[in-house]
Design an enzyme around this catalytic site. Structure first.
Site, PDB file in Angstrom:
ATOM      1  CG  ASP A  43      -1.813   1.161   1.341  1.00 47.89           C
ATOM      2  OD1 ASP A  43      -2.580   1.349   0.388  1.00 47.89           O
ATOM      3  OD2 ASP A  43      -1.763   1.896   2.337  1.00 47.89           O
TER       4      ASP A  43
ATOM      5  CD  GLU B 192      -2.094   2.739  -3.697  1.00 50.40           C
ATOM      6  OE1 GLU B 192      -3.117   3.385  -3.899  1.00 50.40           O
ATOM      7  OE2 GLU B 192      -1.608   2.592  -2.569  1.00 50.40           O
TER       8      GLU B 192
HETATM    9  C1  GLC Z   1      -4.127   3.262  -0.693  1.00 52.30           C
HETATM   10  C2  GLC Z   1      -5.432   2.512  -0.593  1.00 52.30           C
HETATM   11  C3  GLC Z   1      -6.487   3.451  -0.106  1.00 52.30           C
HETATM   12  C4  GLC Z   1      -6.082   3.984   1.262  1.00 52.30           C
HETATM   13  C5  GLC Z   1      -4.681   4.583   1.214  1.00 52.30           C
HETATM   14  C6  GLC Z   1      -4.143   4.812   2.593  1.00 52.30           C
HETATM   15  O1  GLC Z   1      -4.183   4.291  -1.615  1.00 52.30           O
HETATM   16  O2  GLC Z   1      -5.744   1.927  -1.826  1.00 52.30           O
HETATM   17  O3  GLC Z   1      -7.747   2.857  -0.064  1.00 52.30           O
HETATM   18  O4  GLC Z   1      -6.970   4.972   1.689  1.00 52.30           O
HETATM   19  O5  GLC Z   1      -3.771   3.757   0.568  1.00 52.30           O
HETATM   20  O6  GLC Z   1      -3.788   3.604   3.205  1.00 52.30           O
END
Ligand code: GLC
Ligand code: CA
Length: 544
Positions: free
Chosen positions: A199, A241
């Protein structure tokens, strides 16, 4: 011989809490996902990515973790998790977990100790500043977040939080924090997971607010985490991500010694632009803009996910074009550059356009990632706040609560969409399973064919000239075999001539298409497509 399972995978992302409730308390649970594993296996999913399922106050849908070594009691016990893992493995299905270590919940015992005692070893687990810091970058969640620094009265200092103030950022320049992160990975790897979705990776490795920033190589941490992962489990992966600038992307892969996979945000956004404009050109830009990646690295392709559809990699006019077509009302937009809708309503529920979009997802270079419910064309609930609009409960049948739960309606963790074109009465798994023409049955078939064409996932891409701005054609070559796909982005029938001679013999085998296939002659090949039509071929060999 390299056998890279993640290049052949069909990944499905799901939220345990909204998938299937078995004990009638209104919250989805591990027993529920376990019960539905045959459904997922039947669809052709080979790897499940579970959204965070750890104990959390749930201020941010589980992305605010209170305990990295447990399961949110609402979803069951650790025992239920292990049972689920066993049943997934029985079906040959892998599982990856969300690793949320850019921040913890402010309720995490580490933060509670850090704020209460300046001398605590946990103080340095977070990023503090006595004065209101001058480095004040823009917030990531405008409208929902005021600043990235918040004053904590107990600590008498400001702490950094890239996301909500309930999510203090961990200080990764502290070696003890890095050891803790490895320990968390080690724990879940012992329980059988095949890796993690990392994440907020760019924020995890950044050094905003830390003392002496720039003295360590942030990308070096990625290698550190990868080494730990690979020593513990050789075939485990990290899927990050990281919606970053193009120039930074290669850093995340390294020489194949850092992360194995990244979500392809550039392709995702250009794909939507291509769908709106009904032109192939944006798709080609989306494919060619990202850098060439190491042999063992792989893109994760997706259409929609649990967050907003971010349009930050497009120009302002391009973004406007998408808003006009797909999110014309302000309540459909979020954070300035985002769309908070699911795929089906965004495409007006048009089965032809949905199939076209999925056909692209399944054939473009990379590994497809599905979002639960999109396989039946589930809708969104704009009455819900923020990103919750796309996080409604799974629609299994036309029974009450869409078969998701037997709890009274007011006890459900999220409402089930009811009434209208996308309500559970019309859109549900049970009715689509019975209907040979349904999106669900089409998806099963398309995924089956895709699995027989590993070339799409692993191959070398060539874009084929079609002479028609609305028609996109590409070939993927791998281990001496070649597959091709042709997509008509427009709503009118087209006929294009493709020169496939350089890809193989005079032989083209039809694999999948939106119409009856007439035999194709290799060489210069004429391909007919309906409006929004698509066709997949194998070139230069027999079907097998
Ligand atoms: C990522 C997740 C999102 C979350 C963020 C903070 O972007 O996909 O849903 O709010 O991280 O953890
Ligand atoms: Ca439950």
């Amino acid at each position: 011989m390299k056998d890279l399972w993640y290049k052949r995978a069909i990944i499905c992302c799901l939220d345990v809490g909204t998938f299937m409730d078995t004990n009638g308390d209104g919250v989805g649970d591990f027993a529920g996902v376990t019960k539905r594993l045959d459904y997922l296996a039947g669809l052709g999913v080979t790897c499940l990515w579970l959204l965070p399922c750890y104990p959390a106050p749930n201020y941010d849908n589980g992305y605010d973790v209170m305990d990295y070594y447990g399961i949110d009691p609402r979803h069951g016990t650790l025992g239920d998790f292990v049972e689920f893992m066993h049943q997934a493995r029985e079906r040959g299905m892998r599982v990856i977990l969300d690793l949320v270590v850019n921040h913890t919940s402010s309720k995490h015992p580490w933060f509670q100790r850090a704020r209460s005692d300046e001398k605590s070893p946990y103080r340095d687990f977070y990023v503090w500043s006595k004065q209101k810091p001058e480095v004040n970058l823009p917030v990531l969640l405008p409208g929902e977040q005021k600043s990235i620094w918040t004053h904590d009265r107990k600590a008498e200092a400001y702490y950094l939080h890239r996301f909500y103030k309930q999510q203090p950022d961990l200080n990764i320049s502290n070696p003890e924090v890095r050891d803790e992160i490895c320990k968390v990975m080690g724990f879940w790897l012992e329980l059988g997971v095949s890796g993690f979705r990392v994440d907020a990776a760019p924020y995890l490795i950044e050094q905003t607010g830390v003392d002496a920033p720039g003295t360590v190589d942030p990308y070096g941490y990625l290698k550190e985490f990868r080494d730990f992962l690979s020593w513990r489990r050789g075939d485990a992966i990290l899927l990050a991500e990281a919606n970053v600038e193009l120039a930074a992307l290669p850093e995340y892969f390294g020489d194949g010694d850092r992360l194995q996979m990244l979500f392809n945000f550039v392709l995702n956004q250009h794909l939507f632009l291509a769908l709106v404009r009904q032109e192939a050109a944006p798709l080609i830009v989306g494919l060619l803009q990202p850098p060439t990646i190491p042999e063992t690295a792989q893109w994760a392709n997706f259409l929609r996910n649990h967050d907003e559809l971010t349009l930050d990699k497009l120009s302002q006019p391009q973004c406007e074009t998408i808003f006009q077509a797909f999110a014309p009302q302000e309540r459909m937009q979020i954070y300035g550059r985002g769309v908070r809708r699911r795929l089906a309503p965004l495409l007006d529920g048009d089965p032809r356009r949905l199939r076209l979009a999925y056909s692209l997802l399944l054939t473009l270079p990379g590994t497809p990632v599905l979002y639960y419910g999109d396989e039946i064309g589930m809708g969104d609930d704009l009455a819900q706040e923020g990103r919750t609009s796309v996080r409604t409960a799974m629609q299994w049948s036309d029974e009450s609560n869409g078969g998701f739960s037997t709890a009274p309606k007011n006890r459900l963790v999220r409402p089930v969409i009811s009434g209208g074109d996308f309500g559970y009465e019309r859109v549900n798994v049970a009715s689509q399973q019975r209907d040979p023409e349904s999106l669900l049955n089409w998806m099963e078939k398309a995924i089956r064919v895709r699995k027989g064409c590993p070339e799409f996932g692993s191959g070398k891409l060539s874009i084929v000239e079609t002479g028609d701005a609305a028609v996109f054609a590409h070939c993927s070559a791998w281990q001496g075999r070649v597959v091709a796909a042709v997509h008509n982005l427009s709503d009118t029938p087209r006929e294009v001539s493709l020169d496939l001679r350089s890809f193989g013999e005079n032989h083209v085998v039809d694999l999948l298409g939106d119409r009856e296939c007439e035999p194709l002659d290799g060489g210069r090949t004429w391909v007919k497509l309906e409006g929004y039509g698509y066709r997949w071929f194998r070139i230069g060999s027999t079907w097998a």
